[in-house]
Design an enzyme around this catalytic site. Structure first.
Site, short mmCIF file in Angstrom:
data_model
loop_
_atom_site.label_atom_id
_atom_site.label_comp_id
_atom_site.label_asym_id
_atom_site.label_seq_id
_atom_site.Cartn_x
_atom_site.Cartn_y
_atom_site.Cartn_z
N SER A 133 0.83 -1.21 0.00
CA SER A 133 0.00 0.00 0.00
C SER A 133 0.86 1.25 0.00
O SER A 133 1.97 1.26 0.54
CB SER A 133 -0.89 0.00 1.25
OG SER A 133 -1.48 1.26 1.47
N TYR A 158 -2.28 -0.11 10.10
CA TYR A 158 -2.48 -0.70 8.77
C TYR A 158 -1.21 -0.57 7.94
O TYR A 158 -0.74 -1.55 7.34
CB TYR A 158 -3.65 0.00 8.06
CG TYR A 158 -3.77 -0.38 6.60
CD1 TYR A 158 -4.20 -1.65 6.24
CD2 TYR A 158 -3.47 0.54 5.59
CE1 TYR A 158 -4.30 -2.01 4.90
CE2 TYR A 158 -3.57 0.19 4.26
CZ TYR A 158 -4.00 -1.09 3.91
OH TYR A 158 -4.09 -1.44 2.58
#
Length: 342
Positions: A133, A158
């Site tokens: 990501s 995350y």
């Protein structure tokens, strides 16, 4: 892409947003796909099932409902349905949700990924491609974000789990010669998208005459990347099996390559868009103005993302090209159709 039906490609998270689109594209190219998903209730399971129904109607699609975090189940599945290549997209998504429910990120993103790595190692998978990501860039402010940069300062759990995935993958690549490629996705959007993402939330609120929350007072910039562009990039990378970089040096270590068969690439539109322009594209497609509630930057968010995709271009000859206006219009068309809104 080879069309040998004996060569099964696994797609974890196949009922998810990107997994659905990618599985469909592979099937259209004659590649047999084993879709794996636990169908959790992080967001509307009905939407996941609707995606799944589309995939089930296509020849070459095989489906199992499994949780990648279940070690015993995944070990058995690797033995039973030995994959040729694996595209690992299953993960607990969402920067903000990681503040509320950290353990789900540990279970899905760390434990789940370790199960995938172990299965790929023992099955001698030809290539593991996994979703990282843009959030791994964290506190970095040097733009555009480059895969050659250090990414040791995540600002959300995350992001930390995605950085951890890259480190775990490199270790397996180094120890066992497992060819692995990590892909840092930049703000993916498009039809069949997740209900917790800005485009979906804004569209729903504007149609229902509710105000939208505009964070960082509208000064956010995102490298919004249309899902079809993401899918094409992943499909090309899948065939680009990494080899050890003979020029890699431990004296000046490049995070993007390795002495192991490991690579990491950005996949982004390479054209960051201000949040206000993004909202204008939605308003234009809906032919309706938004009511805006301006708010400060949220905890765990970053003010701007911008992908340097030079390495991806060099490797697979591809760069995303869908404009924000075109992509948003396609989403709105799907949204009206799916929810039966005139």
């Amino acid at each position: 892409m080879q069309n040998d039906n004996s060569k099964l490609v696994w797609v974890t998270g196949a009922a998810g947003f990107i997994g659905f689109h990618l599985s469909r594209r592979l099937l259209e190219h004659g590649v047999p796909v084993l879709g794996i998903d636990n169908l959790n209730d992080y967001y509307d399971v009905g939407l996941k099932n609707a995606r799944l129904e589309q995939l089930r109607s296509k020849s070459g699609f095989h489906w199992v409902q499994k949780d990648v975090g279940d070690r015993e189940a995944m070990s058995h599945l690797f033995k039973e349905r030995r994959p040729w290549k694996v595209i690992h997209l299953a993960a607990q998504a969402g920067v903000r949700y990681s503040i509320e429910n950290p353990y789900s990120y540990v279970d899905s993103n760390l434990v789940g990924f370790s199960n995938i790595l172990e299965g790929c190692r023992h099955s001698r998978v030809q290539h593991l491609v996994f979703a990282s990501s843009s959030s791994v860039y964290g506190a970095n402010t040097q733009l555009p974000f480059s895969v050659h940069d250090n990414v040791d300062h995540p600002v959300s759990l995350y992001a930390a789990t995605k950085k951890s995935n890259e480190l775990m993958a490199h270790a397996y690549s180094h120890l066992y010669g497992l060819p692995v490629t990590g892909l840092r996705f930049f703000t993916v959007y498009g039809p069949w998208g997740r209900p917790d993402m800005a485009l979906f939330l804004f569209t729903k609120a504007i149609l229902e005459d509710r105000p939208i929350d505009v964070f960082n007072y509208g000064r956010m910039k995102r490298d919004f990347t249309y899902v079809d562009d993401i899918v094409e990039g992943v499909r090309r990378v899948l065939d680009q099996i990494p080899a050890a970089d003979p020029n890699w040096s431990g004296l000046t270590p490049d995070p993007a390559t390795s002495s192991a068969p490991y690579r990491v690439y950005n996949i982004g539109n390479n054209q960051p868009v201000e949040l206000e322009r993004f909202i204008e594209a939605i308003e234009k497609a809906l032919n309706k103005k938004a009511q805006k509630n301006y708010l400060p930057l949220q905890l765990g968010d970053v003010p701007a993302t911008y992908a340097d995709i030079a390495l991806l271009e060099d490797a697979v000859g591809f760069r995303p090209s869908t404009s924000i206006e075109e992509g948003v219009a396609r989403f709105i068309e799907w949204y009206r159709s799916y929810y039966h809104i005139s």
